[in-house]
Design an enzyme around this catalytic site. Structure first.
Site, PDB file in Angstrom:
ATOM      1  N   LYS A  88     -17.940  -0.632   5.568  1.00  0.00           N
ATOM      2  CA  LYS A  88     -18.150  -1.577   4.710  1.00  0.00           C
ATOM      3  C   LYS A  88     -19.655  -1.534   4.341  1.00  0.00           C
ATOM      4  O   LYS A  88     -20.127  -1.654   3.190  1.00  0.00           O
ATOM      5  CB  LYS A  88     -17.672  -2.889   5.183  1.00  0.00           C
ATOM      6  CG  LYS A  88     -17.800  -4.137   3.854  1.00  0.00           C
ATOM      7  CD  LYS A  88     -17.249  -5.365   4.337  1.00  0.00           C
ATOM      8  CE  LYS A  88     -17.468  -6.428   3.175  1.00  0.00           C
ATOM      9  NZ  LYS A  88     -16.849  -7.486   3.345  1.00  0.00           N
TER      10      LYS A  88
ATOM     11  N   MET B  90      24.416   9.650   2.911  1.00  0.00           N
ATOM     12  CA  MET B  90      24.408  10.937   3.352  1.00  0.00           C
ATOM     13  C   MET B  90      24.537  11.037   4.955  1.00  0.00           C
ATOM     14  O   MET B  90      25.209  11.869   5.414  1.00  0.00           O
ATOM     15  CB  MET B  90      22.980  11.566   3.249  1.00  0.00           C
ATOM     16  CG  MET B  90      22.894  13.133   3.479  1.00  0.00           C
ATOM     17  SD  MET B  90      23.865  14.287   2.814  1.00  0.00           S
ATOM     18  CE  MET B  90      23.172  14.562   1.180  1.00  0.00           C
TER      19      MET B  90
ATOM     20  N   PHE C 121     -11.632  -7.046  14.166  1.00  0.00           N
ATOM     21  CA  PHE C 121     -10.766  -7.527  13.341  1.00  0.00           C
ATOM     22  C   PHE C 121     -10.137  -6.417  12.269  1.00  0.00           C
ATOM     23  O   PHE C 121     -11.155  -6.002  11.468  1.00  0.00           O
ATOM     24  CB  PHE C 121     -10.809  -8.747  12.849  1.00  0.00           C
ATOM     25  CG  PHE C 121      -9.811  -9.279  11.723  1.00  0.00           C
ATOM     26  CD1 PHE C 121      -8.598  -9.782  12.272  1.00  0.00           C
ATOM     27  CD2 PHE C 121     -10.072  -9.252  10.413  1.00  0.00           C
ATOM     28  CE1 PHE C 121      -7.491 -10.250  11.335  1.00  0.00           C
ATOM     29  CE2 PHE C 121      -9.077  -9.783   9.453  1.00  0.00           C
ATOM     30  CZ  PHE C 121      -7.898 -10.123   9.952  1.00  0.00           C
ATOM     31  N   GLN C 122      -9.129  -5.876  12.048  1.00  0.00           N
ATOM     32  CA  GLN C 122      -8.651  -5.152  11.129  1.00  0.00           C
ATOM     33  C   GLN C 122      -9.423  -3.628  11.396  1.00  0.00           C
ATOM     34  O   GLN C 122      -9.479  -2.771  10.248  1.00  0.00           O
ATOM     35  CB  GLN C 122      -8.676  -5.807   9.567  1.00  0.00           C
ATOM     36  CG  GLN C 122      -7.612  -6.868   9.586  1.00  0.00           C
ATOM     37  CD  GLN C 122      -7.434  -7.126   8.323  1.00  0.00           C
ATOM     38  OE1 GLN C 122      -8.325  -6.971   7.118  1.00  0.00           O
ATOM     39  NE2 GLN C 122      -6.323  -7.624   7.732  1.00  0.00           N
TER      40      GLN C 122
ATOM     41  N   GLU D 101       0.943  -1.127   0.158  1.00  0.00           N
ATOM     42  CA  GLU D 101      -0.176   0.113   0.171  1.00  0.00           C
ATOM     43  C   GLU D 101       0.973   1.228   0.077  1.00  0.00           C
ATOM     44  O   GLU D 101       0.485   2.279  -0.659  1.00  0.00           O
ATOM     45  CB  GLU D 101      -0.983   0.165   1.165  1.00  0.00           C
ATOM     46  CG  GLU D 101      -2.043  -1.005   1.192  1.00  0.00           C
ATOM     47  CD  GLU D 101      -1.543  -2.419   1.768  1.00  0.00           C
ATOM     48  OE1 GLU D 101      -2.621  -3.129   1.851  1.00  0.00           O
ATOM     49  OE2 GLU D 101      -0.539  -2.433   2.259  1.00  0.00           O
TER      50      GLU D 101
END
Length: 561
Positions: free
Chosen positions: A163, A466, A113-114, A51
């Site tokens: 959802k 760097m 969940f999630q 993602e």
């Protein structure tokens, strides 16, 4: 017309002119993905490897095209994986809409969940965040999100949809996007005051930031510079707004800016600041920055006025529009003596690098030559980023994509993919260090899946360059965890992910490798071995004055003394 929430999401995207989205599916966003399947002939979906890659691709797409970038993710870890990309876009004022889906409304707040409060998590790094719990508010919310993302100072907006909302139905009525003109925050007298300051200046200097790119003010900027005969420097984000080939251009300002720009700004009597925010990497010590100059600042964001540097006069407004009005009132100026003085600095302090061996600046100059400065170039963060800003002569806006504000390692490859998808006729090159490439090299799989012709240059010095440079200069050569010598073979990684790979170990191999990559049809990685101790100069010490910029010769002279 009764539509499900998922159908409304797709219809609203089409209303906004969206033709491409970047994302990764999951449980809560399945209804949206099912609708994407049905409408794949209308909206192209690029499935990234992660993602974060989707968010960077949406960012690169937006920077290259000027349109709003769109990324999609599911709830929980899917949405939190977008966070770094959203923050990157926020810091650099990139228009993006991130659409995520959350658990069903009755399950919110129950550690489902999630489940995660992504709107709350991203509150400090978005222009606005929405949680949509009612399908009847969905279309209006998405339209608002796009308007906010692209209006004023652009930035990312998140729309989190439960959802059940994507499954519920309601009436949907199509709308064309409406851009509401906001009242001007400046007057005709403000324009006259700015003109008066410019015409009274004997030693003006123009300092250009990312706002000039965003507003599309490149033509107005050129008119201004030529009319008042003033040298022009830019920031990392301002690259391409003013051509690197113009005789008035003096290079980048700041920590790794040219001595010409840093010394010139320190001596000017008027600093004309256009779409720039006086970041710490530009100004160094704020107390000593441009102390001989009056400061005129023009910016669309009132919050940037007097934030880091006190101005003598400012105008809040769209830069393109304001410059057009200023140019209309300006008479032709002549600052031949001042320009001659700046030219002497250019002769005295040119950018230098070791021409004998294989170095990153040589690679970048060769890319510039072979692409005639017409490529879209993205970078990751570090030495290679600064060398690209120094040695690639950008001619046009929206051709340099880099993480300036957040400094996101791993940004460049995803951004390059997004840029190539949005601008398929352009050559797109990402220049990365080996340390940065490790962060998101999995996105080579995305490029190969869709045969996206991006050229991935890995400047392989086997160190975090760097950070090592700072350790060398300021930490007694204590190279703590910055050495990357291990068993990773980037060419084999690239081939394993479906890409062509070329290994370069000698200077005389560079041009042939680049020509082969440019002629290829799909993604190509070029692994280029360079010296781990090569440093970026000039440099301003952290917290130092830009008038004290130094290079390798200065350090050698200091050691001899």
């Amino acid at each position: 017309m009764q539509l499900t929430g998922a159908q409304i999401v797709l219809e609203c995207l089409k209303e906004q002119g969206v033709d491409t989205v970047f994302g990764y599916p999951g449980g809560t966003i399945l209804n949206v993905y099912d609708e994407l399947y049905k409408q794949q002939d209308k909206i192209k979906h690029i499935l990234t490897s992660h993602e974060q890659g989707a968010s960077h691709a949406a960012d690169g797409y937006a920077r290259a095209t000027g349109k709003v970038g769109v990324c999609l993710a599911t709830s929980g870890p899917g949405s939190t994986n977008l966070v770094t990309g959203i923050a990157t876009a926020y810091m650099d004022s990139v228009p993006m809409v991130a659409i995520t889906c959350n658990v069903n409304l009755p399950l919110l707040g129950k550690d489902t969940f999630q489940e995660v409060d992504i709107a709350g998590i991203t509150m400090p790094i978005t222009k606005h965040g929405y949680i949509v719990k009612d399908v009847k508010k969905l279309a209006e919310t998405i339209r608002k999100a796009f308007d906010i993302a692209r209006s004023g100072r652009p930035g990312p907006v998140i729309v989190d949809i439960t959802k059940d909302v994507t499954a519920n139905k309601c009436d949907y009525k199509p709308q064309k996007p409406v851009h509401k003109e906001k009242p001007l925050k400046y007057t005709e007298d403000d324009i006259k005051t700015a003109v008066k300051m410019i015409e009274h200046a004997k030693k003006p200097f123009i300092y250009v930031g990312g706002g000039a790119v965003i507003s599309g003010a490149d033509k107005e900027l050129l008119t201004l510079a030529e009319r008042i005969q003033a040298p022009v420097c830019d920031t990392l984000m301002g690259k391409g707004a003013f051509s690197g080939h113009n005789s008035l251009y003096t290079g980048m300002i700041g920590m790794h800016g040219t001595k010409t720009s840093n010394f010139g700004v320190s001596e000017c009597d008027l600093l004309i600041t256009l779409g720039a925010r006086f970041s710490d990497r530009v100004i160094g010590n704020a107390k000593t920055f441009a102390k001989k100059a009056k400061i005129l600042q023009i910016d669309i964001d009132a919050a940037e006025i007097n934030k880091n540097i006190r101005t003598d006069f400012s105008i809040v407004g769209d830069l393109k529009e304001v410059l057009r009005k200023i140019n209309d009132k300006l008479t032709q100026q002549n600052h031949a003596e001042w320009i001659s003085h700046i030219k002497e600095y250019e002769k005295q302090f040119p950018l230098r690098y070791d021409k004998k061996g294989l170095t990153c600046p040589y690679v970048i100059e060769t890319i510039d030559k072979l692409t005639d400065g017409e490529a879209i170039v993205s970078t990751d963060v570090g030495q290679h980023q600064m060398w690209t800003a120094q040695f690639y002569k950008f001619k046009h806006p929206r051709t340099f994509l880099t993480s300036g504000g957040l400094g996101t390692m791993g940004y460049g490859l995803g951004a390059a993919i997004g840029a190539k998808v949005g601008m398929p006729d352009k050559t797109v090159v990402n220049i990365a260090g080996d340390g940065c490439f490790r962060m998101n090299m999995n996105e080579l799989a995305t490029a190969s899946r869709y045969d996206i012709h991006v050229i991935e240059i890995v400047i392989n010095n086997q160190v975090l360059g760097m950070v090592r440079q700072w350790q060398n200069l300021y930490y007694n050569q204590h190279y703590s965890n910055t050495v990357l010598t291990d068993k990773v073979d980037y060419c084999k990684v690239a081939e394993g992910l479906g890409c062509m790979a070329i290994r370069v170990k000698k200077k005389d191999e560079v041009e042939a490798a680049l020509k082969k990559a440019l002629a290829a049809k799909g993604p190509v990685l070029i692994d280029i071995a360079v010296d781990p101790d090569e440093k970026v100069f000039p440099m301003v010490s952290p917290g130092g004055s830009i008038s004290e910029a130094f290079d390798e010769k200065d350090l050698e002279d200091k050691d001899r003394a």
